[in-house]
Design a protein around this motif. Structure first.
Motif, PDB file in Angstrom:
ATOM      1  N   PHE A 106      32.421  34.333  28.545  1.00 57.88           N
ATOM      2  CA  PHE A 106      33.802  34.673  28.854  1.00 57.88           C
ATOM      3  C   PHE A 106      34.010  34.680  30.353  1.00 57.88           C
ATOM      4  CE2 PHE A 106      31.762  38.833  28.837  1.00 57.88           C
ATOM      5  CZ  PHE A 106      32.325  39.460  29.945  1.00 57.88           C
ATOM      6  N   THR A 107      35.269  34.518  30.736  1.00 54.57           N
ATOM      7  CA  THR A 107      35.676  34.626  32.134  1.00 54.57           C
ATOM      8  C   THR A 107      36.882  35.544  32.198  1.00 54.57           C
ATOM      9  OG1 THR A 107      37.155  32.717  32.020  1.00 54.57           O
ATOM     10  CG2 THR A 107      34.889  32.298  32.726  1.00 54.57           C
ATOM     11  N   ILE A 108      37.019  36.194  33.341  1.00 55.14           N
ATOM     12  CA  ILE A 108      38.196  37.014  33.608  1.00 55.14           C
ATOM     13  C   ILE A 108      38.648  36.669  35.020  1.00 55.14           C
ATOM     14  CG2 ILE A 108      39.139  39.327  33.871  1.00 55.14           C
ATOM     15  CD1 ILE A 108      37.106  40.315  31.830  1.00 55.14           C
ATOM     16  N   ASP A 109      39.830  36.084  35.121  1.00 54.89           N
ATOM     17  CA  ASP A 109      40.407  35.725  36.415  1.00 54.89           C
ATOM     18  C   ASP A 109      41.532  36.698  36.741  1.00 54.89           C
ATOM     19  OD1 ASP A 109      38.779  33.383  36.788  1.00 54.89           O
ATOM     20  OD2 ASP A 109      40.025  32.380  35.285  1.00 54.89           O
ATOM     21  N   ASP A 110      41.645  37.061  38.000  1.00 50.71           N
ATOM     22  CA  ASP A 110      42.632  38.048  38.438  1.00 50.71           C
ATOM     23  C   ASP A 110      43.814  37.380  39.130  1.00 50.71           C
ATOM     24  OD1 ASP A 110      40.719  39.883  37.644  1.00 50.71           O
ATOM     25  OD2 ASP A 110      39.914  40.122  39.661  1.00 50.71           O
ATOM     26  N   SER A 111      44.978  37.999  38.970  1.00 52.40           N
ATOM     27  CA  SER A 111      46.175  37.586  39.703  1.00 52.40           C
ATOM     28  C   SER A 111      47.113  38.788  39.773  1.00 52.40           C
ATOM     29  CB  SER A 111      46.853  36.393  39.020  1.00 52.40           C
ATOM     30  OG  SER A 111      47.318  36.749  37.732  1.00 52.40           O
ATOM     31  N   GLU A 112      48.197  38.630  40.505  1.00 52.37           N
ATOM     32  CA  GLU A 112      49.192  39.699  40.616  1.00 52.37           C
ATOM     33  C   GLU A 112      50.078  39.705  39.370  1.00 52.37           C
ATOM     34  OE1 GLU A 112      49.407  41.947  43.123  1.00 52.37           O
ATOM     35  OE2 GLU A 112      47.650  41.021  44.051  1.00 52.37           O
ATOM     36  N   TRP A 113      50.526  40.881  38.986  1.00 55.63           N
ATOM     37  CA  TRP A 113      51.480  40.999  37.872  1.00 55.63           C
ATOM     38  C   TRP A 113      52.856  40.513  38.344  1.00 55.63           C
ATOM     39  CZ3 TRP A 113      50.372  41.966  32.952  1.00 55.63           C
ATOM     40  CH2 TRP A 113      49.166  42.619  32.649  1.00 55.63           C
ATOM     41  N   VAL A 114      53.506  39.708  37.528  1.00 53.67           N
ATOM     42  CA  VAL A 114      54.899  39.309  37.788  1.00 53.67           C
ATOM     43  C   VAL A 114      55.786  39.761  36.632  1.00 53.67           C
ATOM     44  CG1 VAL A 114      54.332  37.380  39.303  1.00 53.67           C
ATOM     45  CG2 VAL A 114      54.503  37.004  36.831  1.00 53.67           C
TER      46      VAL A 114
END
Length: 143
Positions: A106-114
């Motif tokens: 598995f992978t988990i990529d992060d980003s900002e919530w929009v």
């Protein structure tokens, strides 16, 4: 590809993300099948259900405890879950987490919530115990 198979359809994807029906459905002679699948509109596929393939959707407006989710992945995720993906909200992180699982990787990529924070995930597999999966995922939520 086309030098090997004339008229082959070539799909562009990110992280190998292709609609399940394009991989498992045998009704490719239906002229509208490809367009429906790429728009994530599932055609009637009774043989998929007969073979036990199914999906389980999970949603929550409460954050997930990261340690509990990791334990779920390590010790409680059944072998018959082949694929999972979703947007996850962890209690100890201000970021949006895009989760992708294929087999045991598995992978988990992060980003900002929009959008407003929430969890949305789908698990795909064969003969899944929907109640078990939903209970285990609910156990991961922060009380």
């Amino acid at each position: 590809m086309r030098s090997v198979k004339e008229g082959a359809r070539i799909l562009r994807s990110a992280h190998g993300n292709v609609p399940l029906s394009l991989l498992l459905d045998t009704n490719l002679s239906d002229p509208d099948f490809f367009d429906r699948a790429m728009m994530n509109i599932e055609p009637d596929s009774p043989h998929l259900n007969n073979d036990g393939f199914m999906s389980v959707s999970f949603q929550s407006n409460r954050p997930i405890a990261l340690k509990k989710f990791q334990q779920f992945l390590d010790y409680q995720l059944p072998e018959n879950v082949f694929r999972a993906k979703g947007i996850l909200w962890f209690d100890d992180s201000p970021l949006r987490h895009v989760f992708q699982l294929s087999g045991k990787r598995f992978t988990i990529d992060d980003s900002e919530w929009v959008t407003p924070q929430k969890n949305q995930m789908v698990l795909i597999g064969r003969k899944l115990d929907k109640l078990f999966l939903l209970q285990r995922l609910n156990d991961c939520l922060v009380r």
